[in-house]
Structures are given as C-alpha cells and as structure tokens.
Write a protein that holds these residues in place. Structure first.
Motif, PDB file in Angstrom:
ATOM      1  N   ASP A   1       0.815  -1.219   0.000  1.00 37.84           N
ATOM      2  CA  ASP A   1       0.000   0.000   0.000  1.00 37.84           C
ATOM      3  C   ASP A   1       0.846   1.265   0.000  1.00 37.84           C
ATOM      4  OD1 ASP A   1      -2.319  -1.465  -0.023  1.00 37.84           O
ATOM      5  OD2 ASP A   1      -2.660  -1.360   2.139  1.00 37.84           O
ATOM      6  N   MET A   2       2.139   1.150   0.315  1.00 40.10           N
ATOM      7  CA  MET A   2       3.052   2.302   0.256  1.00 40.10           C
ATOM      8  C   MET A   2       3.709   2.437  -1.110  1.00 40.10           C
ATOM      9  SD  MET A   2       5.479   2.191   3.577  1.00 40.10           S
ATOM     10  CE  MET A   2       4.952   1.319   5.041  1.00 40.10           C
ATOM     11  N   MET A   3       4.009   1.281  -1.740  1.00 37.89           N
ATOM     12  CA  MET A   3       4.969   1.288  -2.838  1.00 37.89           C
ATOM     13  C   MET A   3       4.479   0.708  -4.162  1.00 37.89           C
ATOM     14  SD  MET A   3       8.218  -0.063  -0.606  1.00 37.89           S
ATOM     15  CE  MET A   3       8.704   0.739   0.914  1.00 37.89           C
TER      16      MET A   3
ATOM     17  N   LYS B   1      -1.566   0.953  -7.705  1.00 38.47           N
ATOM     18  CA  LYS B   1      -2.645   1.556  -6.920  1.00 38.47           C
ATOM     19  C   LYS B   1      -2.175   2.919  -6.421  1.00 38.47           C
ATOM     20  CE  LYS B   1      -2.605  -1.876  -3.879  1.00 38.47           C
ATOM     21  NZ  LYS B   1      -2.867  -2.656  -2.645  1.00 38.47           N
ATOM     22  N   LYS B   2      -3.076   3.627  -5.771  1.00 37.99           N
ATOM     23  CA  LYS B   2      -2.722   4.942  -5.227  1.00 37.99           C
ATOM     24  C   LYS B   2      -1.858   4.718  -3.985  1.00 37.99           C
ATOM     25  CE  LYS B   2      -4.717   9.301  -3.611  1.00 37.99           C
ATOM     26  NZ  LYS B   2      -3.850  10.112  -4.484  1.00 37.99           N
ATOM     27  N   THR B   3      -0.590   5.097  -4.080  1.00 43.33           N
ATOM     28  CA  THR B   3       0.350   4.895  -2.976  1.00 43.33           C
ATOM     29  C   THR B   3       1.179   6.157  -2.774  1.00 43.33           C
ATOM     30  OG1 THR B   3       2.081   4.041  -4.438  1.00 43.33           O
ATOM     31  CG2 THR B   3       0.551   2.423  -3.488  1.00 43.33           C
ATOM     32  N   ALA B   4       1.924   6.184  -1.675  1.00 44.11           N
ATOM     33  CA  ALA B   4       2.784   7.341  -1.399  1.00 44.11           C
ATOM     34  C   ALA B   4       3.824   7.519  -2.501  1.00 44.11           C
ATOM     35  CB  ALA B   4       3.466   7.147  -0.047  1.00 44.11           C
TER      36      ALA B   4
ATOM     37  N   VAL C   1       4.358  10.783  -5.123  1.00 44.72           N
ATOM     38  CA  VAL C   1       5.599  11.520  -5.378  1.00 44.72           C
ATOM     39  C   VAL C   1       5.773  11.746  -6.873  1.00 44.72           C
ATOM     40  CG1 VAL C   1       8.114  11.404  -5.274  1.00 44.72           C
ATOM     41  CG2 VAL C   1       6.758  10.723  -3.286  1.00 44.72           C
ATOM     42  N   ASN C   2       5.512  10.704  -7.661  1.00 46.25           N
ATOM     43  CA  ASN C   2       5.658  10.819  -9.117  1.00 46.25           C
ATOM     44  C   ASN C   2       4.578  11.711  -9.724  1.00 46.25           C
ATOM     45  OD1 ASN C   2       7.899   9.100  -9.110  1.00 46.25           O
ATOM     46  ND2 ASN C   2       6.621   7.272  -9.311  1.00 46.25           N
ATOM     47  N   ASP C   3       3.344  11.550  -9.237  1.00 44.40           N
ATOM     48  CA  ASP C   3       2.235  12.346  -9.779  1.00 44.40           C
ATOM     49  C   ASP C   3       2.401  13.831  -9.479  1.00 44.40           C
ATOM     50  OD1 ASP C   3       1.080  10.034 -10.696  1.00 44.40           O
ATOM     51  OD2 ASP C   3      -0.313   9.829  -9.005  1.00 44.40           O
ATOM     52  N   ARG C   4       3.083  14.137  -8.385  1.00 44.47           N
ATOM     53  CA  ARG C   4       3.267  15.545  -7.979  1.00 44.47           C
ATOM     54  C   ARG C   4       4.734  15.951  -8.122  1.00 44.47           C
ATOM     55  NH1 ARG C   4       0.929  15.843  -2.084  1.00 44.47           N
ATOM     56  NH2 ARG C   4       1.764  17.961  -2.290  1.00 44.47           N
TER      57      ARG C   4
ATOM     58  N   VAL D   1       5.752  11.359   2.880  1.00 49.49           N
ATOM     59  CA  VAL D   1       5.819   9.911   2.654  1.00 49.49           C
ATOM     60  C   VAL D   1       6.082   9.208   3.984  1.00 49.49           C
ATOM     61  CG1 VAL D   1       6.686  10.150   0.290  1.00 49.49           C
ATOM     62  CG2 VAL D   1       8.313   9.952   2.198  1.00 49.49           C
ATOM     63  N   PRO D   2       5.748   7.918   4.082  1.00 51.82           N
ATOM     64  CA  PRO D   2       6.132   7.155   5.270  1.00 51.82           C
ATOM     65  C   PRO D   2       7.652   7.089   5.391  1.00 51.82           C
ATOM     66  CG  PRO D   2       4.457   5.988   3.997  1.00 51.82           C
ATOM     67  CD  PRO D   2       4.929   7.120   3.145  1.00 51.82           C
ATOM     68  N   LYS D   3       8.120   6.910   6.616  1.00 52.17           N
ATOM     69  CA  LYS D   3       9.549   6.841   6.860  1.00 52.17           C
ATOM     70  C   LYS D   3      10.209   5.752   6.015  1.00 52.17           C
ATOM     71  CE  LYS D   3      12.975   5.944  10.474  1.00 52.17           C
ATOM     72  NZ  LYS D   3      13.177   5.624  11.924  1.00 52.17           N
TER      73      LYS D   3
END
Length: 360
Positions: free
Chosen positions: A82-84, A88-91, A95-98, A105-107
């Motif tokens: 779910d992070m990577m 799917k929509k992940t952190a 980063v790439n979309d913005r 982002v998570p640590k």
C-alpha cells in the motif's frame, strides 16, 4: 509428530548434532533432555503480493505462535504494498504524480529512497531509481513488445537523474521531491528492502529462524536449525526453474539474484531484457548472465545486483576487487566462467562441474 497440518520437529542441541563434545558435563543431562524434547512447529505458506509469489516458512514453539507470525508477515507485506505498489494509489505514486513538489511519505519510503540514491551515486548510475520514464516507455515484463522510437527514448532519458531527487526529514514527517517530469521506479530495490524489514519484524517477535522468498529474493533468519544453515540455490539461467549451478549456505542474510533471463521480449531475432541503461535508454548490453549478492542488508543486495549486471563482466569484477564489502557471485554469459567474492568462497558449493572459477 504431525499436529493439525503443522510439522512438529525435534531440535537437537549443537553438541548432540556433533556427536557429543567434551564441553558438556554429565551434570547437564537434564538440560540436554529438555533440549531434545523441545518441539518446533513449522508453517509453510504461499500467497500472491506485489505482482509475484511470496512463499516462506516460519517456526515457533506452538501452532498459535506460527499462525501469529505468518499473519504478521502477511499484514506487513500488504502495508508495504500500500506504500509502494505502482498499481494503486500509494505514497510512491503520489511523489511521481506531484513531481516538482515536496510530498509527505512514510519513513520506510524515505529510507528506501535514500539507500537507492546511495547506490546510484556509488555505481555511477548503473543502478538508477529515476529510470521510471524509460521503464514506462518499454514496459518490458508488463505487456511491452515493441521497440520505442529513438526520439521517445531520448526524451525519456532526459528526465533520468538521481541527483535531482531530494529526501528530507522535517519536525514531524518525511518528504520527497523529484524534479518535474521525473518518475521514481523502485523495482530494483523494493523487494530486497521489504524482505530485510520482514526479517527484522520476525526477529523482534522472538523468531529464531525463518525463510522468506519474495519472488526469487530469498531472506534467511537464522539457520534452518541451530547448527545448519539454509541452502539457497542459484538458478542456472538457461534451464528450467529450480535448476541450480551453485548453492549458498546462508544464515541471517538475503540472497538476491538479477538477470535478464525471465523478463524480456524478442523482436526481429533480437532479445530485449528488462534491465535498462540510464544513459542510453536501451536495455543494457552486458556479458553477464546473472549476479547474486549475499548481504544482511537486503536493499543493498537488491540494488547492487542490478548495478553489477549493468556494468558488465570486466567493470563489475574491477569494482568488486576494490569494494570487498560486496559479496557477489557473477556468472558470465558464456555460462562457463564464474566469479565468487572471497568473503563467501567458503559458503558456496558449485554443483555445475562445467563452470570454472575466475581468480579474484
């Protein structure tokens, strides 16, 4: 003794496995009997996550414990997915979309990105975490079956530069910013990083030994037993899966292999592998069939597999000669020459007698 589908196995103390050594006195009889009667429960499992098959074995002192440990590993894999995940929509996708903005982002994502940037620097971009635009253009292994135009490749390459990625920690969060148009692709490091974190989780929960296989990225916790290491086979690239040219005796390390023998497509008689050059935008031209790294740091092992593969035989061996902290097994594309780092020479058994070890 088999109990409700889980194997209970006797674990012998080291001195018994060795035939009894003089360091154990007669007064230790009671302790020795307790060791012999100790039971461990083994729970093998297999599931599908991160676009690959995840399998493994966990051990514990009861059925309840091994079930709990397995569930913890499954839940943690889902958390990392779910992070990577790129699907799917992940952190990481945010980063790439913005691109061009600072994104929270998570640590774990920040930590993995820092490790990726370090390998990119030390390998002179043989490993490159911003290769995303080029990967998305070729789509090798994800339905791609045609060669992009030179113009499209050159445009994608212009966005590839790890030096434009920034990672920072603020007072209450971690943030990443990539340059406009950049796209982080962690496919060459994520499974190694996650495997290492799963092993740490199991160790913190009191597990003494386990074996995890994240789609070919093997992680070992402890040994198979107190006195035996895990035996991890290195795939022969030109033969069916589970045909090994060598076996690594592994304990508390990741054993990770890279090669272009599984993800590729062929066009007009030419094969295009999935490991792409950050400088040309084309699949790397290499005279290496496979690279395996043995290291306690799974992220480091994963990324350096890709980097050494991309370097080619001569450059990879030169780098390893200078950097003896990397323990590698490199198979030449002729499937005859084999390089083994000094640090693992005593932990490898070459079973293919047609292969010749190259001098370090």
């Amino acid at each position: 003794m088999k109990r409700q589908g889980y194997w209970a196995v006797s674990v012998m103390a080291f001195f018994l496995a060795c035939g009894g050594v003089s360091t154990v006195q007669a007064t230790d009889t009671q302790a020795a009997q307790a060791q012999v009667q100790k039971e461990e429960y083994e729970l093998p499992w297999m599931s599908l996550h991160m676009g690959t098959i995840i399998s493994g074995k966990v051990f514990g002192s009861s059925e309840e414990e091994v079930l709990k440990l397995r569930q913890m590993v499954e839940d943690e894999i889902v958390r990392y997915e779910d992070m990577m995940s790129v699907h799917k929509k992940t952190a990481l996708n945010e980063v790439n979309d913005r691109s061009g903005e600072w994104v929270s982002v998570p640590k774990e994502v920040a930590e993995m990105t820092r490790e990726a940037l370090e390998v990119a620097r030390d390998s002179n971009q043989a490993f490159e975490p911003t290769i995303g635009p080029v990967v998305n253009l070729w789509k090798i292994g994800f339905g791609g079956d045609s060669v992009p135009s030179d113009e499209a490749i050159q445009k994608a390459v212009r966005s590839v530069d790890y030096r434009k990625v920034e990672v920072r920690e603020t007072s209450d969060e971690w943030q990443i910013r990539v340059a406009p148009g950049q796209n982080l692709d962690m496919g060459g490091i994520a499974k190694g990083y996650i495997g290492q974190k799963l092993a740490e989780l199991l160790r913190n929960q009191g597990a003494e030994h386990a074996l995890l296989d994240l789609g070919g990225n093997v992680v070992t916790l402890g040994g198979k037993s107190e006195d035996r290491p895990w035996r991890v086979g290195l795939q022969r690239p030109d033969q069916a899966r589970n045909t090994y040219f060598a076996v690594i005796n592994a304990k508390d390390v990741s054993v990770i292999t890279s090669g272009a023998y599984e993800r590729y497509f062929e066009k007009e008689g030419k094969r295009y592998g999935h490991i792409l050059s950050a400088k040309t935008g084309y699949p790397v031209l290499t005279d290496i069939a496979s690279v395996s790294i043995v290291d306690a740091n799974g992220a480091k092992a994963d990324a350096w597999c890709t980097a050494l593969f991309a370097m080619g035989w001569e450059k990879a061996l030169t780098y390893l000669t200078i950097h003896d902290d990397l323990q590698a097994v490199i198979l030449h594309s002729d499937l005859k020459r084999l390089y083994v780092s000094n640090g693992i020479a005593g932990k490898i058994e070459v079973v293919d007698r047609n292969m010749v070890l190259t001098e370090n």
